[in-house]
Motif scaffolding. Structure first.
Motif, PDB file in Angstrom:
ATOM      1  N   LEU A  40       0.868  -1.167   0.000  1.00 29.88           N
ATOM      2  CA  LEU A  40       0.000   0.000   0.000  1.00 29.88           C
ATOM      3  C   LEU A  40       0.909   1.223   0.000  1.00 29.88           C
ATOM      4  CD1 LEU A  40      -2.718   1.474   0.235  1.00 29.88           C
ATOM      5  CD2 LEU A  40      -2.574   1.165   2.734  1.00 29.88           C
ATOM      6  N   LEU A  41       0.879   1.975  -1.089  1.00 28.78           N
ATOM      7  CA  LEU A  41       1.776   3.111  -1.280  1.00 28.78           C
ATOM      8  C   LEU A  41       0.965   4.397  -1.148  1.00 28.78           C
ATOM      9  CD1 LEU A  41       3.767   1.728  -4.343  1.00 28.78           C
ATOM     10  CD2 LEU A  41       4.108   1.287  -1.896  1.00 28.78           C
ATOM     11  N   LEU A  42       1.247   5.165  -0.084  1.00 23.68           N
ATOM     12  CA  LEU A  42       0.483   6.359   0.235  1.00 23.68           C
ATOM     13  C   LEU A  42       1.218   7.598  -0.254  1.00 23.68           C
ATOM     14  CD1 LEU A  42      -0.436   5.333   3.892  1.00 23.68           C
ATOM     15  CD2 LEU A  42      -1.939   5.201   1.878  1.00 23.68           C
ATOM     16  N   SER A  43       0.666   8.243  -1.260  1.00 29.50           N
ATOM     17  CA  SER A  43       1.161   9.518  -1.786  1.00 29.50           C
ATOM     18  C   SER A  43       2.607   9.486  -2.265  1.00 29.50           C
ATOM     19  CB  SER A  43       0.999  10.620  -0.729  1.00 29.50           C
ATOM     20  OG  SER A  43      -0.340  10.758  -0.345  1.00 29.50           O
ATOM     21  N   PRO A  66      -8.127 -11.209  -5.881  1.00 30.35           N
ATOM     22  CA  PRO A  66      -8.327 -10.949  -7.316  1.00 30.35           C
ATOM     23  C   PRO A  66      -9.246 -11.988  -7.939  1.00 30.35           C
ATOM     24  CG  PRO A  66      -6.002 -10.824  -6.723  1.00 30.35           C
ATOM     25  CD  PRO A  66      -6.718 -11.405  -5.533  1.00 30.35           C
ATOM     26  N   ALA A  67      -9.978 -11.553  -8.936  1.00 32.28           N
ATOM     27  CA  ALA A  67     -10.876 -12.471  -9.634  1.00 32.28           C
ATOM     28  C   ALA A  67     -10.098 -13.591 -10.293  1.00 32.28           C
ATOM     29  CB  ALA A  67     -11.708 -11.713 -10.668  1.00 32.28           C
ATOM     30  N   ASP A  68      -8.896 -13.273 -10.779  1.00 34.49           N
ATOM     31  CA  ASP A  68      -7.997 -14.283 -11.328  1.00 34.49           C
ATOM     32  C   ASP A  68      -6.586 -13.735 -11.180  1.00 34.49           C
ATOM     33  OD1 ASP A  68      -7.016 -12.933 -13.847  1.00 34.49           O
ATOM     34  OD2 ASP A  68      -9.149 -12.936 -14.272  1.00 34.49           O
ATOM     35  N   PRO A  69      -5.542 -14.541 -11.405  1.00 34.07           N
ATOM     36  CA  PRO A  69      -4.174 -14.069 -11.176  1.00 34.07           C
ATOM     37  C   PRO A  69      -3.785 -12.830 -11.940  1.00 34.07           C
ATOM     38  CG  PRO A  69      -4.224 -16.451 -11.387  1.00 34.07           C
ATOM     39  CD  PRO A  69      -5.596 -15.967 -11.762  1.00 34.07           C
ATOM     40  N   GLY A  70      -4.504 -12.491 -12.981  1.00 37.91           N
ATOM     41  CA  GLY A  70      -4.150 -11.320 -13.775  1.00 37.91           C
ATOM     42  C   GLY A  70      -4.923 -10.076 -13.393  1.00 37.91           C
ATOM     43  N   GLN A  71      -5.730 -10.142 -12.328  1.00 34.95           N
ATOM     44  CA  GLN A  71      -6.552  -9.006 -11.941  1.00 34.95           C
ATOM     45  C   GLN A  71      -6.192  -8.550 -10.555  1.00 34.95           C
ATOM     46  OE1 GLN A  71      -8.835  -7.479 -13.996  1.00 34.95           O
ATOM     47  NE2 GLN A  71      -7.999  -8.855 -15.531  1.00 34.95           N
ATOM     48  N   ALA A  72      -5.916  -7.246 -10.394  1.00 34.61           N
ATOM     49  CA  ALA A  72      -5.530  -6.713  -9.095  1.00 34.61           C
ATOM     50  C   ALA A  72      -6.609  -5.808  -8.499  1.00 34.61           C
ATOM     51  CB  ALA A  72      -4.227  -5.919  -9.217  1.00 34.61           C
ATOM     52  N   ARG A  73      -7.738  -5.666  -9.157  1.00 34.80           N
ATOM     53  CA  ARG A  73      -8.720  -4.689  -8.706  1.00 34.80           C
ATOM     54  C   ARG A  73      -9.901  -5.362  -8.021  1.00 34.80           C
ATOM     55  NH1 ARG A  73      -6.906  -0.097 -11.195  1.00 34.80           N
ATOM     56  NH2 ARG A  73      -5.394  -0.580 -12.797  1.00 34.80           N
ATOM     57  N   ASP A 113       4.290  -7.388 -10.762  1.00 33.77           N
ATOM     58  CA  ASP A 113       3.407  -8.543 -10.576  1.00 33.77           C
ATOM     59  C   ASP A 113       2.826  -8.587  -9.164  1.00 33.77           C
ATOM     60  OD1 ASP A 113       3.708  -9.540 -13.167  1.00 33.77           O
ATOM     61  OD2 ASP A 113       5.528 -10.647 -12.640  1.00 33.77           O
ATOM     62  N   ASN A 114       3.276  -7.691  -8.290  1.00 34.09           N
ATOM     63  CA  ASN A 114       2.697  -7.600  -6.947  1.00 34.09           C
ATOM     64  C   ASN A 114       1.309  -6.977  -7.001  1.00 34.09           C
ATOM     65  OD1 ASN A 114       5.842  -7.165  -6.475  1.00 34.09           O
ATOM     66  ND2 ASN A 114       5.000  -8.051  -4.599  1.00 34.09           N
ATOM     67  N   VAL A 115       0.488  -7.293  -6.018  1.00 25.45           N
ATOM     68  CA  VAL A 115      -0.760  -6.557  -5.826  1.00 25.45           C
ATOM     69  C   VAL A 115      -0.404  -5.272  -5.084  1.00 25.45           C
ATOM     70  CG1 VAL A 115      -3.015  -6.528  -4.722  1.00 25.45           C
ATOM     71  CG2 VAL A 115      -2.195  -8.621  -5.814  1.00 25.45           C
ATOM     72  N   GLN A 155      -1.774   8.849 -14.028  1.00 23.99           N
ATOM     73  CA  GLN A 155      -3.010   8.163 -13.644  1.00 23.99           C
ATOM     74  C   GLN A 155      -3.390   7.111 -14.686  1.00 23.99           C
ATOM     75  OE1 GLN A 155      -6.237  10.708 -12.504  1.00 23.99           O
ATOM     76  NE2 GLN A 155      -7.773   9.075 -12.617  1.00 23.99           N
ATOM     77  N   ALA A 156      -3.250   7.445 -15.945  1.00 26.36           N
ATOM     78  CA  ALA A 156      -3.585   6.492 -17.008  1.00 26.36           C
ATOM     79  C   ALA A 156      -2.695   5.258 -16.944  1.00 26.36           C
ATOM     80  CB  ALA A 156      -3.462   7.168 -18.366  1.00 26.36           C
ATOM     81  N   ALA A 157      -1.406   5.464 -16.665  1.00 29.94           N
ATOM     82  CA  ALA A 157      -0.486   4.324 -16.563  1.00 29.94           C
ATOM     83  C   ALA A 157      -0.875   3.405 -15.410  1.00 29.94           C
ATOM     84  CB  ALA A 157       0.946   4.827 -16.381  1.00 29.94           C
ATOM     85  N   ILE A 158      -1.244   3.998 -14.266  1.00 40.30           N
ATOM     86  CA  ILE A 158      -1.664   3.193 -13.111  1.00 40.30           C
ATOM     87  C   ILE A 158      -2.956   2.447 -13.424  1.00 40.30           C
ATOM     88  CG2 ILE A 158      -2.490   3.331 -10.725  1.00 40.30           C
ATOM     89  CD1 ILE A 158       0.541   3.718 -11.065  1.00 40.30           C
ATOM     90  N   GLU A 159      -3.914   3.136 -14.018  1.00 35.75           N
ATOM     91  CA  GLU A 159      -5.213   2.514 -14.279  1.00 35.75           C
ATOM     92  C   GLU A 159      -5.130   1.425 -15.341  1.00 35.75           C
ATOM     93  OE1 GLU A 159      -7.655   5.910 -15.126  1.00 35.75           O
ATOM     94  OE2 GLU A 159      -8.154   6.213 -12.996  1.00 35.75           O
ATOM     95  N   ALA A 160      -4.100   1.473 -16.182  1.00 38.57           N
ATOM     96  CA  ALA A 160      -3.938   0.441 -17.206  1.00 38.57           C
ATOM     97  C   ALA A 160      -3.242  -0.810 -16.674  1.00 38.57           C
ATOM     98  CB  ALA A 160      -3.141   1.003 -18.384  1.00 38.57           C
ATOM     99  N   SER A 161      -2.664  -0.727 -15.478  1.00 43.07           N
ATOM    100  CA  SER A 161      -1.919  -1.865 -14.931  1.00 43.07           C
ATOM    101  C   SER A 161      -2.865  -2.949 -14.439  1.00 43.07           C
ATOM    102  CB  SER A 161      -1.034  -1.405 -13.777  1.00 43.07           C
ATOM    103  OG  SER A 161      -0.456  -2.526 -13.123  1.00 43.07           O
ATOM    104  N   PRO A 162      -2.578  -4.220 -14.727  1.00 42.63           N
ATOM    105  CA  PRO A 162      -3.432  -5.300 -14.239  1.00 42.63           C
ATOM    106  C   PRO A 162      -3.257  -5.591 -12.756  1.00 42.63           C
ATOM    107  CG  PRO A 162      -1.582  -6.213 -15.444  1.00 42.63           C
ATOM    108  CD  PRO A 162      -1.517  -4.718 -15.623  1.00 42.63           C
ATOM    109  N   HIS A 163      -2.198  -5.073 -12.136  1.00 41.20           N
ATOM    110  CA  HIS A 163      -1.912  -5.420 -10.748  1.00 41.20           C
ATOM    111  C   HIS A 163      -1.915  -4.235  -9.792  1.00 41.20           C
ATOM    112  CE1 HIS A 163      -0.888  -9.501 -11.907  1.00 41.20           C
ATOM    113  NE2 HIS A 163      -0.154  -9.010 -12.883  1.00 41.20           N
ATOM    114  N   VAL A 164      -2.086  -3.021 -10.314  1.00 41.30           N
ATOM    115  CA  VAL A 164      -2.031  -1.818  -9.486  1.00 41.30           C
ATOM    116  C   VAL A 164      -3.380  -1.111  -9.551  1.00 41.30           C
ATOM    117  CG1 VAL A 164      -0.796   0.325  -9.003  1.00 41.30           C
ATOM    118  CG2 VAL A 164       0.417  -1.596 -10.061  1.00 41.30           C
ATOM    119  N   ALA A 165      -3.862  -0.667  -8.392  1.00 37.76           N
ATOM    120  CA  ALA A 165      -5.128   0.052  -8.325  1.00 37.76           C
ATOM    121  C   ALA A 165      -4.951   1.362  -7.585  1.00 37.76           C
ATOM    122  CB  ALA A 165      -6.198  -0.797  -7.641  1.00 37.76           C
ATOM    123  N   LEU A 166      -5.668   2.382  -8.010  1.00 35.84           N
ATOM    124  CA  LEU A 166      -5.629   3.702  -7.391  1.00 35.84           C
ATOM    125  C   LEU A 166      -6.811   3.841  -6.432  1.00 35.84           C
ATOM    126  CD1 LEU A 166      -4.403   6.571  -7.293  1.00 35.84           C
ATOM    127  CD2 LEU A 166      -5.915   7.166  -9.202  1.00 35.84           C
TER     128      LEU A 166
END
Length: 284
Positions: A124-127, A277-284, A216-218, A236-247
């Motif tokens: 969990l990365l804060l700011s 995650p719903a599956d190993p490729g989903q972090a959201r 590959d980390n959550v 923001q777009a780069a983060i939102e496009a990542s399969p393992h990172v959520a904002l």
């Protein structure tokens, strides 16, 4: 001991680190919390004392690594983000940590940990700052002055009054004296090295959102809804496009979410620990 009665916080030392921690009756998860520049583990005490953590079986440890809170560093230590990433990974392995929480400076160390891919847990990365331009002007100016021999020394010698004025409206008024005293514990020389190493890392990589997005980390990136640190549309777009990172947005918080809204950050920790995650490729 009932759900509303918890043991007081405990202090201990381990391998050069100072640790303040809760003591849940049962431990299901182990969480390591790391501070921002000029800050210490004491910034996390409101979170550590939150009964929601102990009730959920979370053993939470806020820690001051070497180089923070006046703690000595090993011989030849270079104060680089990479060196701190390796140090945190080693400590997390020794303490069997499931989740690393990093605020500000240590959120950027967390980006490096996620990019390296050696730590198996969640973050969990804060700011964090994803680029030099995202950082606050005062810190950029401090870094620039620090590279000028005589001027840099004078600026750092006079940093406490400037820092006190800058923090007056950013820390809880009821804890301001306590927390500002914590910010004065580290020697100016150590803080100067930390700031230089931080900006050197940003200059080397240029932009960190894409670097983090490849992990590959959550990873959850938490930002206050009035955070002073910049965050561009491209980042923001780069983060939102990542399969393992959520904002994640933290309502009511600025940059110091851990003292602005400690319970909301605790809830974010519990949600991340419970997240599947719903599956190993989903972090959201």
């Amino acid at each position: 001991m009932t759900a509303t009665q918890h043991r007081p916080l405990r202090h201990r030392e381990q391998a050069g680190w100072a640790i303040v921690e809760n003591e849940p009756a049962t431990t299901r998860h182990r969480v390591l919390m790391l501070p921002g520049l000029f800050c210490t583990a004491e910034f996390y005490t409101a979170m550590l004392a939150d009964p929601a953590l102990a009730d959920a079986g979370v053993h939470a440890m806020a820690a001051d690594p070497p180089g923070f809170a006046g703690r000595p560093v090993p011989a030849g230590f270079d104060y680089s983000v990479e060196r701190y990433a390796a140090m945190v990974e080693d400590f997390a392995a020794q303490e069997a940590v499931d989740l690393i929480v990093g605020h500000s400076y240590f959120a950027n160390v967390g980006i490096e940990i996620a990019a390296r891919g050696d730590y198996p847990g969640r973050l969990l990365l804060l700011s964090p700052s994803f680029s030099r331009d995202d950082e606050e002007h005062d810190l950029i100016s401090l870094d620039e002055a620090g590279h000028i021999p005589v001027l840099g020394t004078l600026v750092w010698l006079g940093i406490n009054p400037t820092l006190k004025k800058g923090m007056r409206d950013r820390l809880p008024s009821e804890r301001f004296t306590e927390l500002f005293q914590q910010m004065k514990r580290n020697p100016h020389a150590a803080n100067r090295h930390l700031v230089a190493g931080f900006f050197d890392h940003l200059r080397r990589h240029g932009e960190l959102a894409t670097r983090l997005a490849g992990t590959d980390n959550v990873v959850w990136v938490g930002r206050g809804d009035r955070d002073e640190v910049g965050f561009t549309a491209q980042e923001q777009a780069a983060i939102e496009a990542s399969p393992h990172v959520a904002l994640k947005t933290i309502p009511g918080a600025a940059h110091f979410s851990i003292t602005d809204t400690p319970h909301e950050v605790v809830e974010l920790i519990l949600a991340l620990l419970a997240f599947r995650p719903a599956d190993p490729g989903q972090a959201r």
